[in-house]
Design a protein around this motif. Structure first.
Motif, PDB file in Angstrom:
ATOM      1  N   GLU A   5       0.050 -14.121  -4.492  1.00  0.00           N
ATOM      2  CA  GLU A   5       1.008 -14.299  -5.570  1.00  0.00           C
ATOM      3  C   GLU A   5       2.337 -14.883  -5.095  1.00  0.00           C
ATOM      4  OE1 GLU A   5       1.198 -10.402  -7.377  1.00  0.00           O
ATOM      5  OE2 GLU A   5      -0.497 -10.887  -8.693  1.00  0.00           O
ATOM      6  N   THR A   6       2.669 -14.717  -3.819  1.00  0.00           N
ATOM      7  CA  THR A   6       3.902 -15.269  -3.260  1.00  0.00           C
ATOM      8  C   THR A   6       3.751 -15.443  -1.758  1.00  0.00           C
ATOM      9  OG1 THR A   6       6.284 -14.936  -2.972  1.00  0.00           O
ATOM     10  CG2 THR A   6       4.919 -12.965  -2.965  1.00  0.00           C
ATOM     11  N   ASP A   7       4.460 -16.447  -1.206  1.00  0.00           N
ATOM     12  CA  ASP A   7       4.469 -16.606   0.244  1.00  0.00           C
ATOM     13  C   ASP A   7       5.827 -16.220   0.816  1.00  0.00           C
ATOM     14  OD1 ASP A   7       6.015 -18.694  -0.637  1.00  0.00           O
ATOM     15  OD2 ASP A   7       5.111 -20.197   0.685  1.00  0.00           O
ATOM     16  N   ASN A   8       6.736 -15.742  -0.055  1.00  0.00           N
ATOM     17  CA  ASN A   8       8.064 -15.312   0.367  1.00  0.00           C
ATOM     18  C   ASN A   8       7.953 -13.986   1.113  1.00  0.00           C
ATOM     19  OD1 ASN A   8      10.644 -13.726   0.029  1.00  0.00           O
ATOM     20  ND2 ASN A   8      11.328 -15.664  -0.866  1.00  0.00           N
ATOM     21  N   VAL A   9       8.359 -13.991   2.384  1.00  0.00           N
ATOM     22  CA  VAL A   9       8.163 -12.824   3.246  1.00  0.00           C
ATOM     23  C   VAL A   9       8.881 -11.582   2.715  1.00  0.00           C
ATOM     24  CG1 VAL A   9       8.808 -11.902   5.511  1.00  0.00           C
ATOM     25  CG2 VAL A   9       7.615 -14.079   5.358  1.00  0.00           C
ATOM     26  N   ILE A  10      10.107 -11.722   2.269  1.00  0.00           N
ATOM     27  CA  ILE A  10      10.857 -10.568   1.740  1.00  0.00           C
ATOM     28  C   ILE A  10      10.182 -10.018   0.482  1.00  0.00           C
ATOM     29  CG2 ILE A  10      13.014  -9.820   0.661  1.00  0.00           C
ATOM     30  CD1 ILE A  10      13.551 -10.114   3.520  1.00  0.00           C
ATOM     31  N   GLU A  11       9.743 -10.912  -0.402  1.00  0.00           N
ATOM     32  CA  GLU A  11       9.066 -10.465  -1.627  1.00  0.00           C
ATOM     33  C   GLU A  11       7.769  -9.727  -1.301  1.00  0.00           C
ATOM     34  OE1 GLU A  11       8.554 -13.905  -4.075  1.00  0.00           O
ATOM     35  OE2 GLU A  11      10.661 -13.973  -4.697  1.00  0.00           O
ATOM     36  N   ILE A  12       7.051 -10.199  -0.277  1.00  0.00           N
ATOM     37  CA  ILE A  12       5.814  -9.525   0.144  1.00  0.00           C
ATOM     38  C   ILE A  12       6.123  -8.125   0.660  1.00  0.00           C
ATOM     39  CG2 ILE A  12       3.944  -9.550   1.852  1.00  0.00           C
ATOM     40  CD1 ILE A  12       4.038 -12.658   1.627  1.00  0.00           C
ATOM     41  N   ILE A  13       7.142  -8.016   1.516  1.00  0.00           N
ATOM     42  CA  ILE A  13       7.521  -6.716   2.081  1.00  0.00           C
ATOM     43  C   ILE A  13       7.947  -5.752   0.980  1.00  0.00           C
ATOM     44  CG2 ILE A  13       9.232  -5.509   3.510  1.00  0.00           C
ATOM     45  CD1 ILE A  13       9.261  -8.005   5.326  1.00  0.00           C
ATOM     46  N   LEU A  14       8.749  -6.225   0.033  1.00  0.00           N
ATOM     47  CA  LEU A  14       9.244  -5.354  -1.035  1.00  0.00           C
ATOM     48  C   LEU A  14       8.132  -4.940  -1.997  1.00  0.00           C
ATOM     49  CD1 LEU A  14      12.684  -7.047  -1.803  1.00  0.00           C
ATOM     50  CD2 LEU A  14      12.236  -4.986  -0.464  1.00  0.00           C
ATOM     51  N   SER A  15       7.201  -5.844  -2.267  1.00  0.00           N
ATOM     52  CA  SER A  15       6.043  -5.490  -3.115  1.00  0.00           C
ATOM     53  C   SER A  15       5.207  -4.425  -2.434  1.00  0.00           C
ATOM     54  CB  SER A  15       5.187  -6.732  -3.390  1.00  0.00           C
ATOM     55  OG  SER A  15       5.877  -7.670  -4.167  1.00  0.00           O
ATOM     56  N   ASP A  16       5.017  -4.580  -1.127  1.00  0.00           N
ATOM     57  CA  ASP A  16       4.264  -3.592  -0.362  1.00  0.00           C
ATOM     58  C   ASP A  16       5.012  -2.261  -0.332  1.00  0.00           C
ATOM     59  OD1 ASP A  16       2.117  -2.742   1.413  1.00  0.00           O
ATOM     60  OD2 ASP A  16       3.591  -2.844   3.024  1.00  0.00           O
ATOM     61  N   LEU A  17       6.331  -2.335  -0.201  1.00  0.00           N
ATOM     62  CA  LEU A  17       7.152  -1.128  -0.176  1.00  0.00           C
ATOM     63  C   LEU A  17       7.030  -0.355  -1.485  1.00  0.00           C
ATOM     64  CD1 LEU A  17       9.180   0.345   1.653  1.00  0.00           C
ATOM     65  CD2 LEU A  17      11.004  -0.965   0.560  1.00  0.00           C
ATOM     66  N   GLN A  18       7.025  -1.073  -2.602  1.00  0.00           N
ATOM     67  CA  GLN A  18       6.857  -0.426  -3.908  1.00  0.00           C
ATOM     68  C   GLN A  18       5.521   0.293  -4.008  1.00  0.00           C
ATOM     69  OE1 GLN A  18       7.826  -3.853  -6.538  1.00  0.00           O
ATOM     70  NE2 GLN A  18       9.192  -2.432  -7.569  1.00  0.00           N
ATOM     71  N   LEU A  19       4.468  -0.366  -3.535  1.00  0.00           N
ATOM     72  CA  LEU A  19       3.138   0.252  -3.561  1.00  0.00           C
ATOM     73  C   LEU A  19       3.110   1.507  -2.689  1.00  0.00           C
ATOM     74  CD1 LEU A  19       0.816  -2.890  -3.319  1.00  0.00           C
ATOM     75  CD2 LEU A  19       1.011  -1.332  -5.266  1.00  0.00           C
ATOM     76  N   ASN A  20       3.733   1.414  -1.511  1.00  0.00           N
ATOM     77  CA  ASN A  20       3.760   2.566  -0.595  1.00  0.00           C
ATOM     78  C   ASN A  20       4.542   3.735  -1.191  1.00  0.00           C
ATOM     79  OD1 ASN A  20       2.236   1.266   1.335  1.00  0.00           O
ATOM     80  ND2 ASN A  20       4.001   0.501   2.471  1.00  0.00           N
ATOM     81  N   MET A  21       5.652   3.423  -1.874  1.00  0.00           N
ATOM     82  CA  MET A  21       6.450   4.480  -2.496  1.00  0.00           C
ATOM     83  C   MET A  21       5.643   5.215  -3.558  1.00  0.00           C
ATOM     84  SD  MET A  21      10.037   2.369  -2.720  1.00  0.00           S
ATOM     85  CE  MET A  21      10.889   3.477  -3.816  1.00  0.00           C
ATOM     86  N   LYS A  22       4.887   4.461  -4.362  1.00  0.00           N
ATOM     87  CA  LYS A  22       4.044   5.084  -5.393  1.00  0.00           C
ATOM     88  C   LYS A  22       2.961   5.946  -4.745  1.00  0.00           C
ATOM     89  CE  LYS A  22       4.655   1.520  -8.941  1.00  0.00           C
ATOM     90  NZ  LYS A  22       4.013   0.414  -9.691  1.00  0.00           N
ATOM     91  N   GLU A  23       2.405   5.439  -3.639  1.00  0.00           N
ATOM     92  CA  GLU A  23       1.327   6.163  -2.956  1.00  0.00           C
ATOM     93  C   GLU A  23       1.840   7.462  -2.342  1.00  0.00           C
ATOM     94  OE1 GLU A  23      -2.675   6.487  -2.222  1.00  0.00           O
ATOM     95  OE2 GLU A  23      -1.633   4.922  -3.353  1.00  0.00           O
ATOM     96  N   ILE A  24       2.986   7.397  -1.679  1.00  0.00           N
ATOM     97  CA  ILE A  24       3.544   8.577  -1.021  1.00  0.00           C
ATOM     98  C   ILE A  24       3.835   9.689  -2.024  1.00  0.00           C
ATOM     99  CG2 ILE A  24       5.599   9.437   0.222  1.00  0.00           C
ATOM    100  CD1 ILE A  24       5.640   6.695   1.674  1.00  0.00           C
ATOM    101  N   GLN A  25       4.240   9.305  -3.231  1.00  0.00           N
ATOM    102  CA  GLN A  25       4.561  10.300  -4.259  1.00  0.00           C
ATOM    103  C   GLN A  25       3.332  11.106  -4.683  1.00  0.00           C
ATOM    104  OE1 GLN A  25       6.461   7.652  -7.034  1.00  0.00           O
ATOM    105  NE2 GLN A  25       8.517   8.167  -6.324  1.00  0.00           N
ATOM    106  N   LYS A  26       2.151  10.606  -4.368  1.00  0.00           N
ATOM    107  CA  LYS A  26       0.916  11.335  -4.697  1.00  0.00           C
ATOM    108  C   LYS A  26       0.592  12.407  -3.657  1.00  0.00           C
ATOM    109  CE  LYS A  26      -1.246   7.186  -6.707  1.00  0.00           C
ATOM    110  NZ  LYS A  26      -2.373   6.234  -6.540  1.00  0.00           N
TER     111      LYS A  26
END
Length: 217
Positions: free
Chosen positions: A87-108
């Motif tokens: 969906e994007t090749d922007n490195v910061i956007e990739i890191i932040l998208s991954d960070l959002q997913l990890n935050m949701k996962e950790i909350q479980k």
């Protein structure tokens, strides 16, 4: 007759593979909810309504099941990363998208599960091996961020990688996930670290992410 036997054999293999996946899914659910130490193989067999004998034919010990759960989680994370990168090749956007997913996962995860992770050496060794296998990709990713003008050109990719890994390990080892609110934790570690290696262009994207997250809280 030969074809018939082959079909029966293949069905048995498929059934076993499906059952194995069900056991791993049940193991993940129980470990995440109760913590690793609190879960027994009896709990897993009861959850699935299967005999302990059947369970032990698939996994000879709780630790074997635990490692299989970890392997599944790492494989799923790899798939998520691949999807993000389509969906994007922007490195910061990739890191932040991954960070959002990890935050949701950790909350479980329960506090018990997060507390138990550092106690299992094989989990940590498995993660170290996974990182070793993927280190070349991580270094290429950092270099791409430099090329995109998002990371500062003077940084040393090897050092940036090792410091990033050390931060993640420290957060787990010290149990900060249990004592500090999640976003505060990430703001004081991962996001602060990213600011340090980012250019003004990269920092703008980080600020947008922080502002958006705060507005959605």
């Amino acid at each position: 007759m030969g074809t018939y036997n082959f079909r029966i054999e293949m069905k048995a293999i498929n059934d076993k593979a499906l059952l194995r996946e069900r056991v791993i899914a049940a193991g993940q659910e129980l470990f995440h909810k109760r913590g690793i130490r609190a879960v027994t193989m009896d709990d897993v067999s009861h959850q699935l309504h299967i005999s302990k004998r059947t369970l032990y034919q698939l996994f000879d010990a709780k630790e074997s099941l635990l490692l299989a759960c970890q392997q599944k989680a790492m494989a799923e994370h790899q798939q998520q990363m691949q999807h993000i990168m389509t969906e994007t090749d922007n490195v910061i956007e990739i890191i932040l998208s991954d960070l959002q997913l990890n935050m949701k996962e950790i909350q479980k995860f329960s506090k018990e599960f997060l507390n138990d992770i550092p106690l299992y050496d094989k989990l940590r060794e498995n993660m170290r091996q996974h990182r070793k296998e993927n280190k070349a990709n991580a270094l290429e990713f950092i270099n791409r961020g430099i090329s995109q003008g998002l990371f500062r050109s003077e940084i040393n990719p090897e050092m940036v990688y090792e410091v990033g890994v050390a931060i993640i390990d420290a957060l787990i080892e010290k149990g900060f996930y249990n004592t500090v609110p999640l976003f505060e934790l990430l703001s004081s570690s991962t996001i602060a670290y990213l600011r340090g290696i980012s250019t003004e262009k990269g920092i703008e994207l980080l600020n947008e992410f922080v502002g958006k997250y705060k507005s959605e809280e």
